[in-house]
Design a protein around this motif. Structure first.
Motif, PDB file in Angstrom:
ATOM      1  N   HIS A 163       0.871  -1.178   0.000  1.00 47.54           N
ATOM      2  CA  HIS A 163       0.000   0.000   0.000  1.00 47.54           C
ATOM      3  C   HIS A 163       0.905   1.224   0.000  1.00 47.54           C
ATOM      4  O   HIS A 163       2.107   1.123   0.256  1.00 47.54           O
ATOM      5  CB  HIS A 163      -0.873  -0.030   1.270  1.00 47.54           C
ATOM      6  CG  HIS A 163      -1.908   1.056   1.319  1.00 47.54           C
ATOM      7  ND1 HIS A 163      -1.670   2.282   1.876  1.00 47.54           N
ATOM      8  CD2 HIS A 163      -3.191   1.090   0.882  1.00 47.54           C
ATOM      9  CE1 HIS A 163      -2.761   3.032   1.775  1.00 47.54           C
ATOM     10  NE2 HIS A 163      -3.697   2.336   1.176  1.00 47.54           N
ATOM     11  N   ALA A 164       0.340   2.396  -0.270  1.00 44.79           N
ATOM     12  CA  ALA A 164       1.164   3.607  -0.271  1.00 44.79           C
ATOM     13  C   ALA A 164       1.699   3.915   1.130  1.00 44.79           C
ATOM     14  O   ALA A 164       2.885   4.175   1.313  1.00 44.79           O
ATOM     15  CB  ALA A 164       0.356   4.787  -0.792  1.00 44.79           C
ATOM     16  N   THR A 165       0.807   3.861   2.142  1.00 43.70           N
ATOM     17  CA  THR A 165       1.234   4.306   3.481  1.00 43.70           C
ATOM     18  C   THR A 165       0.941   3.308   4.599  1.00 43.70           C
ATOM     19  O   THR A 165       1.388   3.499   5.717  1.00 43.70           O
ATOM     20  CB  THR A 165       0.509   5.623   3.845  1.00 43.70           C
ATOM     21  OG1 THR A 165      -0.904   5.403   3.737  1.00 43.70           O
ATOM     22  CG2 THR A 165       0.916   6.761   2.918  1.00 43.70           C
ATOM     23  N   THR A 202       4.797  10.666   0.516  1.00 44.01           N
ATOM     24  CA  THR A 202       3.419  10.164   0.402  1.00 44.01           C
ATOM     25  C   THR A 202       2.904  10.269  -1.031  1.00 44.01           C
ATOM     26  O   THR A 202       2.286   9.344  -1.555  1.00 44.01           O
ATOM     27  CB  THR A 202       2.497  10.977   1.341  1.00 44.01           C
ATOM     28  OG1 THR A 202       3.148  11.077   2.601  1.00 44.01           O
ATOM     29  CG2 THR A 202       1.167  10.300   1.535  1.00 44.01           C
ATOM     30  N   ASN A 203       3.173  11.411  -1.686  1.00 48.42           N
ATOM     31  CA  ASN A 203       2.659  11.591  -3.050  1.00 48.42           C
ATOM     32  C   ASN A 203       3.240  10.566  -4.003  1.00 48.42           C
ATOM     33  O   ASN A 203       2.523   9.948  -4.785  1.00 48.42           O
ATOM     34  CB  ASN A 203       2.976  13.001  -3.566  1.00 48.42           C
ATOM     35  CG  ASN A 203       2.125  14.030  -2.860  1.00 48.42           C
ATOM     36  OD1 ASN A 203       1.120  13.679  -2.243  1.00 48.42           O
ATOM     37  ND2 ASN A 203       2.522  15.294  -2.926  1.00 48.42           N
ATOM     38  N   TYR A 261       1.597   7.198  -3.463  1.00 49.92           N
ATOM     39  CA  TYR A 261       0.255   7.057  -4.054  1.00 49.92           C
ATOM     40  C   TYR A 261       0.322   6.995  -5.583  1.00 49.92           C
ATOM     41  O   TYR A 261      -0.481   6.316  -6.219  1.00 49.92           O
ATOM     42  CB  TYR A 261      -0.672   8.191  -3.595  1.00 49.92           C
ATOM     43  CG  TYR A 261      -1.308   7.883  -2.255  1.00 49.92           C
ATOM     44  CD1 TYR A 261      -2.306   6.909  -2.147  1.00 49.92           C
ATOM     45  CD2 TYR A 261      -0.903   8.529  -1.097  1.00 49.92           C
ATOM     46  CE1 TYR A 261      -2.883   6.590  -0.924  1.00 49.92           C
ATOM     47  CE2 TYR A 261      -1.471   8.227   0.140  1.00 49.92           C
ATOM     48  CZ  TYR A 261      -2.467   7.259   0.215  1.00 49.92           C
ATOM     49  OH  TYR A 261      -3.030   6.933   1.425  1.00 49.92           O
ATOM     50  N   ASN A 262       1.300   7.699  -6.164  1.00 53.25           N
ATOM     51  CA  ASN A 262       1.447   7.645  -7.629  1.00 53.25           C
ATOM     52  C   ASN A 262       1.771   6.238  -8.113  1.00 53.25           C
ATOM     53  O   ASN A 262       1.280   5.800  -9.138  1.00 53.25           O
ATOM     54  CB  ASN A 262       2.551   8.616  -8.087  1.00 53.25           C
ATOM     55  CG  ASN A 262       2.055  10.055  -8.050  1.00 53.25           C
ATOM     56  OD1 ASN A 262       0.845  10.296  -8.023  1.00 53.25           O
ATOM     57  ND2 ASN A 262       2.979  11.004  -8.033  1.00 53.25           N
ATOM     58  N   MET A 310       0.906   3.468  -6.609  1.00 50.68           N
ATOM     59  CA  MET A 310      -0.331   2.675  -6.473  1.00 50.68           C
ATOM     60  C   MET A 310      -1.273   2.923  -7.641  1.00 50.68           C
ATOM     61  O   MET A 310      -1.894   2.017  -8.181  1.00 50.68           O
ATOM     62  CB  MET A 310      -1.056   3.067  -5.180  1.00 50.68           C
ATOM     63  CG  MET A 310      -0.786   2.149  -4.025  1.00 50.68           C
ATOM     64  SD  MET A 310      -1.703   2.646  -2.558  1.00 50.68           S
ATOM     65  CE  MET A 310      -3.255   1.790  -2.784  1.00 50.68           C
ATOM     66  N   LYS A 311      -1.362   4.220  -8.020  1.00 53.96           N
ATOM     67  CA  LYS A 311      -2.265   4.609  -9.098  1.00 53.96           C
ATOM     68  C   LYS A 311      -1.769   4.018 -10.437  1.00 53.96           C
ATOM     69  O   LYS A 311      -2.559   3.497 -11.227  1.00 53.96           O
ATOM     70  CB  LYS A 311      -2.291   6.133  -9.185  1.00 53.96           C
ATOM     71  CG  LYS A 311      -3.634   6.654  -9.627  1.00 53.96           C
ATOM     72  CD  LYS A 311      -3.820   8.022  -9.166  1.00 53.96           C
ATOM     73  CE  LYS A 311      -4.366   9.110  -9.889  1.00 53.96           C
ATOM     74  NZ  LYS A 311      -3.973  10.345  -9.198  1.00 53.96           N
TER      75      LYS A 311
END
Length: 621
Positions: A545-547, A568-569, A572-573, A575-576
């Protein structure tokens, strides 16, 4: 502010809840306390503050997040009945959930209702509920009940912004503002300014002149900011401009909130401030609830194995040598730091009330060191007898027969570090207060309110319960919510590698950097987790997972953000980007997730990209 009908609503809500728990007619002790408090609260116009707090907490509970109370609001039984706090300040008691029969211990023989032995109701045979922390109302609103209540609430950090925005719904956008803060020039910065001025002008200033200029610049306003949790509420028949100008924090016109131009302390006697703070405990409990499906409010407060955790490593199934720690409280909020663990080793607490004592002792000034610790060490008294929280003084002196108003006065003087007056000492001696107690009062500089300690211990005991019975969930939640610095390369290798890294940082002593100290705390927990038979996997390009740390059997899959240099950004990128299918190569990964070259190198070094070619190449044969 005014809310029409607030007084009536608080009164009826309190009575309704009290009758739900204690039956009709209410026991005399309950009714007396309710009446005494309501008279103060309604008489001085504080009902609206209770009602606002009630609505905020209720909203958070409906949205699925527990709220912790801070400060002395738990001293108020009306706050308990209106669900603002979980701490019940009545004397310890049994109450039957079925037929409402109750029994109170109002002679000071029991310190916390949670410590009472289990018992069945003699009337109907149902198991009694146990409650009550024995906290006087006076510590909240003062002896006359006229001190403006300061209700501080700890919301989950994830929920805090929603709680803030809800105040806009309650009062309207033009009546709520964030409390502004003023950032000033620090002396080191001022010194830099003066040195710069000296160079620019080509001067040779004497030290005394440099000092004079530095002291002139120190404390001058440099920028504005906003209080992390303070919300100022203006009554709707007034305008904010009657009290303070307003502005955007640090001139940021895109900011969601306007802040007061004056800092709150300049206007605190004129306007109401709500403290809607963010805290890790409710976030952690929420995550544990999601993982395990257990409602945190059903967790027992007196589980034997959980209580044993505070004095031994036995409930964890490991020896102190294995985890390099003599108690099982690593990672338990309030009880995991070196200072508090040392206290636990010396005192070996075994009851809820003793944990409340420890929490009070560890947050006060001159309450433990050179005071209670010596009294316990040389056998003058036991942990349960020493002064731990400010409320203990008042309750103890009233049980000893002192006039309540004098007991209150003594407590107020002692908690502020003002000591005792001679005539009070005489009065205390007349009522058989021992010399060591009087001597202890003289040394204290600052004391914690018992309600605050009780609320924190309640959260800690819940988290400790998961640590004992659902360990993998506990570690997943701890690493996700509380930890910020990791050393994944070491953690993945297991116990021996972690242990030698811990020893390496410990050997540096005071030379260790702040980052190393943060990593040390995380490594201690990682060691404990591995010694309990669990382990870490590597970061996984397709499963991480991202975090959040993900539970996979009895292993944890770390998130991308636990790798050094991955923010964090960026996490999430990644993951996306993987939603669109597998990555063909490192080049493809970098393009799709817009990551920097450095982040790519980190992932590669950690071993996440094994088997991925460097570039997209098509093979024709």
């Amino acid at each position: 502010p005014e809310i029409p009908g607030a007084e009536e609503e608080i009164r009826s809500m309190s009575y309704r809840k009290a009758k739900e728990i204690y039956g009709e007619p209410l026991p005399e002790i309950v009714e007396k306390r309710l009446e005494k408090e309501l008279k103060s609260i309604i008489g001085h116009g504080f009902a609206v503050i209770y009602l606002i707090s009630h609505k905020l907490v209720k909203k958070s509970l409906i949205d699925g997040y527990l709220v912790g109370s801070r400060g002395s609001v738990g001293s108020s039984f009306v706050a308990t009945m209106t669900e603002i706090t979980e701490v019940n300040p009545l004397p310890p008691h049994y109450v039957c959930p079925n037929c409402k029969h109750s029994y109170f211990f109002d002679d000071g023989s029991v310190a916390s209702g949670y410590d009472l032995p289990d018992k069945d109701c003699p009337e109907c045979g149902t198991q009694y509920k146990k409650d009550g922390q024995d906290i006087p109302f006076e510590t909240f609103l003062g002896f006359k009940g006229d001190k403006v209540p300061d209700i501080d609430l700890n919301f989950s950090g994830e929920y805090q912004a929603r709680a803030h925005n809800y105040t806009k719904e309650l009062f309207g956008e033009e009546y709520v503002f964030r409390a502004g803060t003023i950032g000033t020039v620090a002396d080191k910065t001022a010194y830099g300014f003066v040195r710069g001025y000296e160079d620019d002008k080509g001067l040779q200033l004497r030290n005394a002149e440099i000092e004079r200029l530095v002291s002139g610049c120190t404390g001058v306003k440099r920028t504005t900011g906003q209080h992390p949790g303070g919300i100022i509420v203006v009554p709707n028949n007034r305008e904010i401009y009657e009290f303070t100008p307003i502005q955007y924090p640090a001139d940021d016109r895109d900011s969601e909130w306007k802040t007061t131009h004056f800092d709150f302390h300049s206007i605190e006697d004129n306007l109401l401030k709500l403290d809607i703070l963010g805290h890790d405990d409710p976030t952690m409990i929420r995550m544990l609830q999601d993982l395990s499906g257990i409602d945190p409010e059903t967790i027992p407060h007196d589980d034997e194995a959980v209580m044993k955790l505070f004095s031994s490593t036995e409930p964890l199934g490991v020896t102190p040598e294995q985890i390099m720690c003599k108690t099982g409280t690593l990672g338990v909020p309030e009880f995991g730091t070196r200072f508090v663990r040392q206290m636990l080793e010396e005192t070996k607490p075994s009851t809820f009330s003793e944990l409340v004592q420890i929490s009070g002792l560890s947050h006060g000034t001159d309450v433990w060191l050179n005071n209670a610790s010596e009294l316990i060490a040389n056998g003058t008294c036991e942990l349960k007898d020493v002064i731990g929280c400010r409320d203990d003084i008042m309750v103890y002196l009233i049980y000893k027969g002192l006039e309540p108003s004098l007991a209150f006065k003594i407590m107020e003087f002692v908690r502020k570090g003002k000591g005792l007056q001679d005539d009070w000492i005489e009065e205390m001696k007349k009522h058989d207060v021992p010399d060591w107690y009087i001597d202890s009062c003289q040394k204290i500089k600052y004391m914690f309110p018992k309600a605050h300690a009780a609320a924190y211990v309640l959260m800690a005991v819940r988290i400790a319960y998961f640590k004992v019975y659902y360990p993998i969930y506990f570690y997943a939640a701890y690493f996700t919510v509380r930890a910020s610095d990791f050393d994944l390369d070491t953690m993945v290798k297991g116990s021996n590698a972690i242990r030698s890294k811990i020893e390496e940082i410990n050997a540096k002593g005071l030379e260790a950097s702040p980052k190393e100290k943060n990593v040390l705390v995380v490594l201690e927990l990682a060691l404990e987790m591995c010694e309990r038979g669990m382990s870490f996997q590597k970061v996984d390009l397709y499963r991480s997972h991202a975090t959040k740390f993900i539970v996979d059997g009895d292993t944890l899959i770390p998130p991308f953000s636990a790798l050094p240099g991955v923010g964090t950004n960026a996490a999430y990128n990644i993951m996306k980007a993987r939603e669109a299918g597998e990555f063909l190569s490192k080049e493809d990964l970098q393009k799709r997730s817009k990551m920097t070259k450095t982040v790519l190198e980190y992932l590669d070094a950690h071993g996440c990209l094994e088997g991925l070619p460097d570039e997209n190449q098509l093979s024709l044969f």
